[in-house]
Design a protein around this motif. Structure first.
Motif, PDB file in Angstrom:
ATOM      1  N   UNK A   1       0.833  -1.207   0.000  1.00 12.04           N
ATOM      2  CA  UNK A   1       0.000   0.000   0.000  1.00 12.04           C
ATOM      3  C   UNK A   1       0.870   1.261   0.000  1.00 12.04           C
ATOM      4  N   UNK A   2       1.956   1.232   0.754  1.00 15.97           N
ATOM      5  CA  UNK A   2       2.872   2.372   0.799  1.00 15.97           C
ATOM      6  C   UNK A   2       3.487   2.632  -0.571  1.00 15.97           C
ATOM      7  N   UNK A   3       3.864   1.563  -1.259  1.00 16.72           N
ATOM      8  CA  UNK A   3       4.418   1.702  -2.608  1.00 16.72           C
ATOM      9  C   UNK A   3       3.394   2.357  -3.526  1.00 16.72           C
ATOM     10  N   UNK A   4       2.137   1.919  -3.423  1.00 17.16           N
ATOM     11  CA  UNK A   4       1.083   2.484  -4.277  1.00 17.16           C
ATOM     12  C   UNK A   4       0.859   3.967  -3.962  1.00 17.16           C
ATOM     13  N   UNK A   5       0.847   4.320  -2.681  1.00 16.77           N
ATOM     14  CA  UNK A   5       0.640   5.722  -2.297  1.00 16.77           C
ATOM     15  C   UNK A   5       1.793   6.598  -2.779  1.00 16.77           C
ATOM     16  N   UNK A   6       3.015   6.097  -2.653  1.00 16.92           N
ATOM     17  CA  UNK A   6       4.172   6.847  -3.127  1.00 16.92           C
ATOM     18  C   UNK A   6       4.108   7.029  -4.644  1.00 16.92           C
ATOM     19  N   UNK A   7       3.731   5.979  -5.344  1.00 18.20           N
ATOM     20  CA  UNK A   7       3.613   6.060  -6.804  1.00 18.20           C
ATOM     21  C   UNK A   7       2.547   7.080  -7.192  1.00 18.20           C
ATOM     22  N   UNK A   8       1.439   7.087  -6.462  1.00 20.69           N
ATOM     23  CA  UNK A   8       0.377   8.052  -6.748  1.00 20.69           C
ATOM     24  C   UNK A   8       0.873   9.481  -6.531  1.00 20.69           C
ATOM     25  N   UNK A   9       1.603   9.696  -5.432  1.00 26.93           N
ATOM     26  CA  UNK A   9       2.144  11.021  -5.149  1.00 26.93           C
ATOM     27  C   UNK A   9       3.083  11.468  -6.275  1.00 26.93           C
ATOM     28  N   UNK A  10       3.971  10.571  -6.721  1.00 31.19           N
ATOM     29  CA  UNK A  10       4.884  10.898  -7.812  1.00 31.19           C
ATOM     30  C   UNK A  10       4.125  11.243  -9.088  1.00 31.19           C
TER      31      UNK A  10
END
Length: 196
Positions: free
Chosen positions: A166-175
């Protein structure tokens, strides 16, 4: 002795295969996100990503997959009793899904090269998680065989894995949002410069 040779090269193959699949899916995301760039950067990036995807798939990932499967066949030849165990049936089922994923990656390479891919970067990010989940399940099956633990430690590890994904997905969304904002600002600045 043959068992250890097969096992060693099976592990080498698995490591290289998964490294290729992980990187390949990231290249797909970057390839699709190149659409947000302005020309000539867009064309240059897409051409470069196509070259990288084909080389990675044909020179590293597919040979590693072949090595993995061939060494697995060797292992099953020297240890045929594994074929009578339920965990091995489950593992082979998940490996079948992984092989289908691999073949579909080959199709995506062609679609991206021809500009026919309908997937967006968000969908490809989810697609990117497929091999990770399969790797976790396959390794757990091999390690625990038919004795999968269901204690609190197991659920803690499952929770941490889900949190990590989930953290990876949130970081990707932010980027992605940062990139979209940057592109919008650049377009706004270019428009202002033209009207001035």
């Amino acid at each position: 002795m043959a068992y250890y040779w097969f096992k060693s090269f099976h592990i080498f193959g698995v490591v290289a295969w998964f490294a290729g699949l992980f990187y390949l899916a990231r290249l797909f995301i970057y390839h699709v996100e190149a659409d947000m760039e302005i020309e000539p950067a867009q064309s240059i990036l897409k051409k470069q990503y196509s070259i990288m995807e084909k080389r990675l798939y044909n020179i590293i990932t597919t040979p590693a997959m072949v090595l993995t499967v061939a060494m697995a066949a060797g292992l099953l030849y020297v240890m045929p009793e594994y074929l009578h165990q339920g965990w091995m049936h489950a593992k082979l089922g998940f490996v079948g899904l992984l092989l289908a994923y691999h073949v579909y990656c080959g199709r995506l390479i062609k679609q991206l090269e021809n500009g026919e891919c309908k997937w967006n970067s968000k969908t490809l990010r989810l697609f990117n998680e497929g091999p990770t989940l399969l790797l976790v399940v396959i390794v757990m099956l091999v390690i625990f065989k038919g004795q999968f633990p269901t204690n609190a430690t197991t659920w803690l590890i499952v929770g941490l894995t889900i949190s990590f994904l989930a953290t990876i997905q949130l970081y990707a969304r932010k980027r992605r949002l940062d990139k979209e904002r940057e592109v919008a600002e650049a377009a706004g600045n270019a428009e202002q410069a033209l009207t001035s």
